[in-house]
Design a protein around this motif. Structure first.
Motif, PDB file in Angstrom:
ATOM      1  N   ARG A  17       0.830  -1.208   0.000  1.00  0.00           N
ATOM      2  CA  ARG A  17       0.000   0.000   0.000  1.00  0.00           C
ATOM      3  C   ARG A  17       0.863   1.254   0.000  1.00  0.00           C
ATOM      4  NH1 ARG A  17      -3.770  -3.131   4.275  1.00  0.00           N
ATOM      5  NH2 ARG A  17      -5.287  -3.987   2.792  1.00  0.00           N
ATOM      6  N   LEU A  18       2.007   1.188   0.673  1.00  0.00           N
ATOM      7  CA  LEU A  18       2.924   2.325   0.659  1.00  0.00           C
ATOM      8  C   LEU A  18       3.459   2.566  -0.747  1.00  0.00           C
ATOM      9  CD1 LEU A  18       4.353   4.406   2.489  1.00  0.00           C
ATOM     10  CD2 LEU A  18       6.230   2.776   2.724  1.00  0.00           C
ATOM     11  N   GLY A  19       3.571   1.491  -1.531  1.00  0.00           N
ATOM     12  CA  GLY A  19       4.042   1.616  -2.906  1.00  0.00           C
ATOM     13  C   GLY A  19       2.965   2.021  -3.885  1.00  0.00           C
ATOM     14  N   GLY A  20       1.757   2.280  -3.393  1.00  0.00           N
ATOM     15  CA  GLY A  20       0.687   2.778  -4.255  1.00  0.00           C
ATOM     16  C   GLY A  20      -0.388   1.774  -4.592  1.00  0.00           C
ATOM     17  N   ALA A  21      -0.295   0.550  -4.070  1.00  0.00           N
ATOM     18  CA  ALA A  21      -1.300  -0.469  -4.393  1.00  0.00           C
ATOM     19  C   ALA A  21      -2.604  -0.184  -3.654  1.00  0.00           C
ATOM     20  CB  ALA A  21      -0.790  -1.857  -4.020  1.00  0.00           C
ATOM     21  N   THR A  22      -3.699  -0.356  -4.377  1.00  0.00           N
ATOM     22  CA  THR A  22      -5.024  -0.228  -3.773  1.00  0.00           C
ATOM     23  C   THR A  22      -5.557  -1.629  -3.523  1.00  0.00           C
ATOM     24  OG1 THR A  22      -5.419   1.837  -4.986  1.00  0.00           O
ATOM     25  CG2 THR A  22      -7.343   0.717  -4.055  1.00  0.00           C
ATOM     26  N   ILE A  23      -5.450  -2.077  -2.292  1.00  0.00           N
ATOM     27  CA  ILE A  23      -5.861  -3.431  -1.929  1.00  0.00           C
ATOM     28  C   ILE A  23      -6.912  -3.339  -0.831  1.00  0.00           C
ATOM     29  CG2 ILE A  23      -5.109  -5.660  -1.014  1.00  0.00           C
ATOM     30  CD1 ILE A  23      -2.358  -5.117  -2.147  1.00  0.00           C
ATOM     31  N   ALA A  24      -8.057  -3.930  -1.085  1.00  0.00           N
ATOM     32  CA  ALA A  24      -9.133  -3.930  -0.090  1.00  0.00           C
ATOM     33  C   ALA A  24      -8.698  -4.726   1.131  1.00  0.00           C
ATOM     34  CB  ALA A  24     -10.399  -4.541  -0.698  1.00  0.00           C
ATOM     35  N   PRO A  25      -9.343  -4.501   2.273  1.00  0.00           N
ATOM     36  CA  PRO A  25      -9.005  -5.295   3.465  1.00  0.00           C
ATOM     37  C   PRO A  25      -9.054  -6.787   3.163  1.00  0.00           C
ATOM     38  CG  PRO A  25     -10.478  -3.505   4.059  1.00  0.00           C
ATOM     39  CD  PRO A  25     -10.383  -3.492   2.559  1.00  0.00           C
ATOM     40  N   THR A  26      -8.011  -7.490   3.546  1.00  0.00           N
ATOM     41  CA  THR A  26      -7.926  -8.920   3.263  1.00  0.00           C
ATOM     42  C   THR A  26      -8.747  -9.716   4.275  1.00  0.00           C
ATOM     43  OG1 THR A  26      -5.978  -9.229   4.660  1.00  0.00           O
ATOM     44  CG2 THR A  26      -5.606  -8.563   2.366  1.00  0.00           C
ATOM     45  N   TRP A  27      -8.905 -11.007   3.991  1.00  0.00           N
ATOM     46  CA  TRP A  27      -9.645 -11.863   4.912  1.00  0.00           C
ATOM     47  C   TRP A  27      -8.943 -11.957   6.261  1.00  0.00           C
ATOM     48  CZ3 TRP A  27     -14.486 -13.224   4.082  1.00  0.00           C
ATOM     49  CH2 TRP A  27     -14.964 -13.239   2.776  1.00  0.00           C
ATOM     50  N   CYS A  28      -7.616 -12.015   6.239  1.00  0.00           N
ATOM     51  CA  CYS A  28      -6.879 -12.079   7.507  1.00  0.00           C
ATOM     52  C   CYS A  28      -7.047 -10.793   8.301  1.00  0.00           C
ATOM     53  CB  CYS A  28      -5.396 -12.343   7.236  1.00  0.00           C
ATOM     54  SG  CYS A  28      -5.019 -14.042   6.742  1.00  0.00           S
ATOM     55  N   GLU A  29      -7.076  -9.658   7.608  1.00  0.00           N
ATOM     56  CA  GLU A  29      -7.285  -8.389   8.305  1.00  0.00           C
ATOM     57  C   GLU A  29      -8.685  -8.329   8.897  1.00  0.00           C
ATOM     58  OE1 GLU A  29      -4.411  -5.173   6.081  1.00  0.00           O
ATOM     59  OE2 GLU A  29      -6.237  -5.789   5.055  1.00  0.00           O
ATOM     60  N   ARG A  30      -9.663  -8.839   8.168  1.00  0.00           N
ATOM     61  CA  ARG A  30     -11.029  -8.846   8.685  1.00  0.00           C
ATOM     62  C   ARG A  30     -11.166  -9.793   9.879  1.00  0.00           C
ATOM     63  NH1 ARG A  30     -13.730  -9.640   2.718  1.00  0.00           N
ATOM     64  NH2 ARG A  30     -13.278  -7.553   1.895  1.00  0.00           N
ATOM     65  N   ALA A  31     -10.459 -10.919   9.806  1.00  0.00           N
ATOM     66  CA  ALA A  31     -10.552 -11.895  10.897  1.00  0.00           C
ATOM     67  C   ALA A  31      -9.862 -11.398  12.156  1.00  0.00           C
ATOM     68  CB  ALA A  31      -9.943 -13.225  10.456  1.00  0.00           C
ATOM     69  N   GLY A  32      -8.856 -10.543  11.997  1.00  0.00           N
ATOM     70  CA  GLY A  32      -8.153 -10.010  13.153  1.00  0.00           C
ATOM     71  C   GLY A  32      -7.405 -11.098  13.912  1.00  0.00           C
ATOM     72  N   PRO A  33      -7.483 -11.088  15.247  1.00  0.00           N
ATOM     73  CA  PRO A  33      -6.752 -12.079  16.051  1.00  0.00           C
ATOM     74  C   PRO A  33      -7.172 -13.518  15.768  1.00  0.00           C
ATOM     75  CG  PRO A  33      -7.533 -10.264  17.423  1.00  0.00           C
ATOM     76  CD  PRO A  33      -8.185 -10.104  16.088  1.00  0.00           C
ATOM     77  N   ILE A  34      -8.376 -13.701  15.223  1.00  0.00           N
ATOM     78  CA  ILE A  34      -8.844 -15.064  14.940  1.00  0.00           C
ATOM     79  C   ILE A  34      -7.948 -15.734  13.904  1.00  0.00           C
ATOM     80  CG2 ILE A  34     -10.780 -16.414  14.036  1.00  0.00           C
ATOM     81  CD1 ILE A  34     -12.651 -14.294  15.105  1.00  0.00           C
ATOM     82  N   GLY A  66       4.435  -1.216 -11.139  1.00  0.00           N
ATOM     83  CA  GLY A  66       4.098  -1.287  -9.724  1.00  0.00           C
ATOM     84  C   GLY A  66       2.614  -1.318  -9.450  1.00  0.00           C
ATOM     85  N   THR A  67       1.793  -1.114 -10.482  1.00  0.00           N
ATOM     86  CA  THR A  67       0.344  -1.170 -10.295  1.00  0.00           C
ATOM     87  C   THR A  67      -0.082  -2.608 -10.015  1.00  0.00           C
ATOM     88  OG1 THR A  67       0.028   0.687 -11.821  1.00  0.00           O
ATOM     89  CG2 THR A  67      -1.896  -0.672 -11.331  1.00  0.00           C
ATOM     90  N   VAL A  68      -0.908  -2.785  -9.011  1.00  0.00           N
ATOM     91  CA  VAL A  68      -1.426  -4.110  -8.674  1.00  0.00           C
ATOM     92  C   VAL A  68      -2.809  -4.253  -9.299  1.00  0.00           C
ATOM     93  CG1 VAL A  68      -2.135  -5.663  -6.817  1.00  0.00           C
ATOM     94  CG2 VAL A  68      -0.099  -4.245  -6.547  1.00  0.00           C
TER      95      VAL A  68
END
Length: 229
Positions: free
Chosen positions: A94-111, A193-195
């Motif tokens: 994301r710092l390199g400019g990629a637009t990536i929606a929240p991933t499943w791991c990010e949504r799951a959090g500590p789970i 660099g575009t994703v």
């Protein structure tokens, strides 16, 4: 005689490990000397030979230091696929400019922690041992089976999230290019660099259908997404 053979084997193992460590240090040497561009090829070979997500991450950092954002983003995607639960590759993407929606791991959090990496392996191993003991033992104790079932249930959401993120259809363009339509005519420019999000696995004349972050759809050449040593 046997002791001599054992000693020789031990020496060979030590020598092999020494060569491996020396090769790894040599890969980093140009970067440490202020020449990150010269270190990219060696770091990339080390990553491809099984260096893990950290090796791809280091290669990405070297590429970014050398101003090669296309290769950096491609390396970060490889790191993300190998370790979807790690935050570092995603943050760098994301710092390199990629637009990536929240991933499943990010949504799951500590789970997600329970089903990823070594914690997931350890918990599944314990669960398997519990369930295996319960199935094979003459004196079955429901508490053991319950513990195994709980561990499997705890690991499942994280394991599924990791699998989904590892197989996300994302590809990075390593050089400036264009999207083209079905006739091969250039439509939208795409910077290195575009994703992009790949739509399907079918390949037409060396091109795949993708969607750009701005919603534009078209075909991109697979050659523009492949890293060369």
């Amino acid at each position: 005689m046997n002791q001599t053979r054992s000693a020789l084997r031990a020496l060979l193992v030590v020598a092999w490990l020494g060569c491996a460590f020396a090769a790894e240090e040599d890969a980093y040497a140009p970067w440490m000397q202020g020449r990150p561009h010269d270190a990219i090829a060696g770091l990339q070979r080390a990553a491809r030979s099984g260096g893990g997500w950290g090796a791809w991450f280091d290669c990405a950092l070297a590429a970014r230091a050398a101003g090669d954002n296309g290769r950096a983003q491609a390396c970060l995607l490889e790191a993300h696929r190998l370790a979807p639960a790690r935050a570092e590759p995603l943050a760098a993407l994301r710092l390199g400019g990629a637009t990536i929606a929240p991933t499943w791991c990010e949504r799951a959090g500590p789970i997600a922690w329970a089903g990823s990496g070594w914690p997931g392996v350890a918990m599944l191993a314990i669960a398997g041992a519990c369930l295996g003991w319960w199935c094979c033992s003459r004196r079955r104790r429901n508490a053991i089976a319950t513990l195994g079932a709980i561990l499997v249930t705890a690991c499942a959401p994280g394991a599924i999230a990791v699998w989904l993120d590892a197989h996300a259809p994302l590809i990075a363009v390593v050089r400036d290019t264009h999207l083209v339509d079905s006739t091969g005519a250039a439509t939208s420019p795409v910077e290195a660099g575009t994703v992009l999000t790949r739509e399907g696995q079918r390949v037409w004349n060396g091109r795949v259908l993708v969607q750009a972050p701005d919603g534009a759809r078209g075909f991109v050449s697979l050659a523009d997404t492949r890293m060369e040593d």
